[in-house]
Design a protein around this motif. Structure first.
Motif, PDB file in Angstrom:
ATOM      1  N   ALA A  52      43.282  37.213  39.599  1.00 15.57           N
ATOM      2  CA  ALA A  52      42.448  37.889  38.601  1.00 15.57           C
ATOM      3  C   ALA A  52      41.028  37.357  38.660  1.00 15.57           C
ATOM      4  O   ALA A  52      40.800  36.153  38.824  1.00 15.57           O
ATOM      5  N   LEU A  53      40.080  38.263  38.507  1.00 15.38           N
ATOM      6  CA  LEU A  53      38.653  37.926  38.474  1.00 15.38           C
ATOM      7  C   LEU A  53      38.054  38.485  37.197  1.00 15.38           C
ATOM      8  O   LEU A  53      38.312  39.638  36.840  1.00 15.38           O
ATOM      9  N   GLU A  54      37.270  37.666  36.497  1.00 20.72           N
ATOM     10  CA  GLU A  54      36.542  38.161  35.335  1.00 20.72           C
ATOM     11  C   GLU A  54      35.051  37.928  35.542  1.00 20.72           C
ATOM     12  O   GLU A  54      34.608  36.795  35.735  1.00 20.72           O
ATOM     13  N   VAL A  55      34.290  39.010  35.496  1.00 18.09           N
ATOM     14  CA  VAL A  55      32.836  38.932  35.569  1.00 18.09           C
ATOM     15  C   VAL A  55      32.326  38.795  34.140  1.00 18.09           C
ATOM     16  O   VAL A  55      32.539  39.667  33.307  1.00 18.09           O
ATOM     17  N   LYS A  73      46.680  33.446  32.336  1.00 18.83           N
ATOM     18  CA  LYS A  73      47.440  32.490  33.155  1.00 18.83           C
ATOM     19  C   LYS A  73      48.603  31.908  32.349  1.00 18.83           C
ATOM     20  O   LYS A  73      49.730  31.798  32.853  1.00 18.83           O
ATOM     21  N   ALA A  74      48.343  31.535  31.126  1.00 19.60           N
ATOM     22  CA  ALA A  74      49.387  30.937  30.289  1.00 19.60           C
ATOM     23  C   ALA A  74      50.518  31.929  30.020  1.00 19.60           C
ATOM     24  O   ALA A  74      51.680  31.522  29.878  1.00 19.60           O
ATOM     25  N   LEU A  84      40.111  27.248  34.570  1.00 18.52           N
ATOM     26  CA  LEU A  84      40.262  28.244  35.620  1.00 18.52           C
ATOM     27  C   LEU A  84      40.298  27.595  37.002  1.00 18.52           C
ATOM     28  O   LEU A  84      39.899  26.446  37.178  1.00 18.52           O
ATOM     29  N   ASP A  85      40.754  28.346  37.985  1.00 14.61           N
ATOM     30  CA  ASP A  85      40.856  27.824  39.342  1.00 14.61           C
ATOM     31  C   ASP A  85      39.496  27.733  40.023  1.00 14.61           C
ATOM     32  O   ASP A  85      39.265  26.838  40.832  1.00 14.61           O
ATOM     33  N   LEU A  86      38.612  28.657  39.707  1.00 15.64           N
ATOM     34  CA  LEU A  86      37.264  28.658  40.289  1.00 15.64           C
ATOM     35  C   LEU A  86      36.324  29.350  39.329  1.00 15.64           C
ATOM     36  O   LEU A  86      36.648  30.408  38.782  1.00 15.64           O
ATOM     37  N   ALA A 128      43.071  32.401  38.698  1.00 18.65           N
ATOM     38  CA  ALA A 128      42.032  32.991  37.859  1.00 18.65           C
ATOM     39  C   ALA A 128      40.663  32.524  38.310  1.00 18.65           C
ATOM     40  O   ALA A 128      40.400  31.318  38.384  1.00 18.65           O
ATOM     41  N   VAL A 129      39.795  33.480  38.616  1.00 10.26           N
ATOM     42  CA  VAL A 129      38.435  33.199  39.072  1.00 10.26           C
ATOM     43  C   VAL A 129      37.458  33.826  38.084  1.00 10.26           C
ATOM     44  O   VAL A 129      37.602  34.994  37.707  1.00 10.26           O
TER      45      VAL A 129
END
Length: 207
Positions: free
Chosen positions: A22-25, A37-38, A62-64, A45-46
């Motif tokens: 998943a990516l959130e801008v 994630k939870a 987050l991962d990144l 999650a990026v």
């Protein structure tokens, strides 16, 4: 809760059952991605975030996290995503059409894009403009002074469709947020929805 820390649970009806990446801008402090994630919906999650202070918090969850102006970031190096979130972010961009076309290339074959956009046709904007010629920017909300673009339901749909997406589902939110009991009552009626909805949410796939 601060401006960057809301968990956007109103997107639940639009979420896919599973989205490994998943990516959130405009991820803020990462609250929404951390919640996803939870919940087990996503594994990686990026986030992309302009605010330095919010980015620092997001990195704890987050991962990144990529800090900077989303319009200047190379998304190509990030690979494909099964879920991309743009929640109240496109209206802040100079060219949201270009941003969506770039994000379309990052969606996996069955990936879902979820977008939320404020409704400039809301009565709190429309009536002061029609009756008093007033258009006053605020620190937050529909007329947030950092907004560069403004959308109604129809122009929001057009933004997505002309950028290469097919809308799979949509909904409106905020009809019950009004401090006025009369507007909350009116917001229950479908015909009044364009004037009572604070935001529109869309789930879309690459067309």
């Amino acid at each position: 809760m601060d401006y960057y820390g809301f968990v956007r649970q109103e997107i639940i009806p639009l979420l896919p059952e599973h989205a490994p990446r998943a990516l959130e801008v405009g991820c803020g402090n990462g609250a929404t991605l951390a919640w996803l994630k939870a919940s087990g919906l996503c594994r990686e999650a990026v986030g992309v975030e302009y605010s330095q202070s919010a980015s620092q918090i997001a990195r704890e969850h987050l991962d990144l996290v990529i800090e900077g102006n989303a319009e200047h970031i190379d998304f190509g190096s990030l690979g494909q995503f099964d879920l991309i979130l743009c929640l109240d972010v496109l209206e802040h961009l100079q060219d949201p059409w270009l941003m969506l076309r770039r994000l379309r290339e990052r969606l996996s074959e069955r990936g879902v894009l979820i977008v939320s956009l404020p409704n400039v046709r809301h009565h709190s904007v429309l009536l002061p403009l029609l009756l008093g010629g007033r258009w006053h920017y605020t620190d937050a909300g529909i007329l947030d002074r950092t907004h560069l673009r403004f959308f109604t339901r129809d122009t929001a749909r057009d933004l997505l469709e002309t950028s290469g997406f097919a809308i799979a589902d949509s909904c409106s939110v905020g009809q019950n947020w009004s401090p006025s009991r009369w507007w909350r009552w009116l917001g229950k009626w479908r015909a009044a929805e364009p004037f009572c909805a604070v935001q529109y949410l869309f789930a879309a796939r690459a067309s």
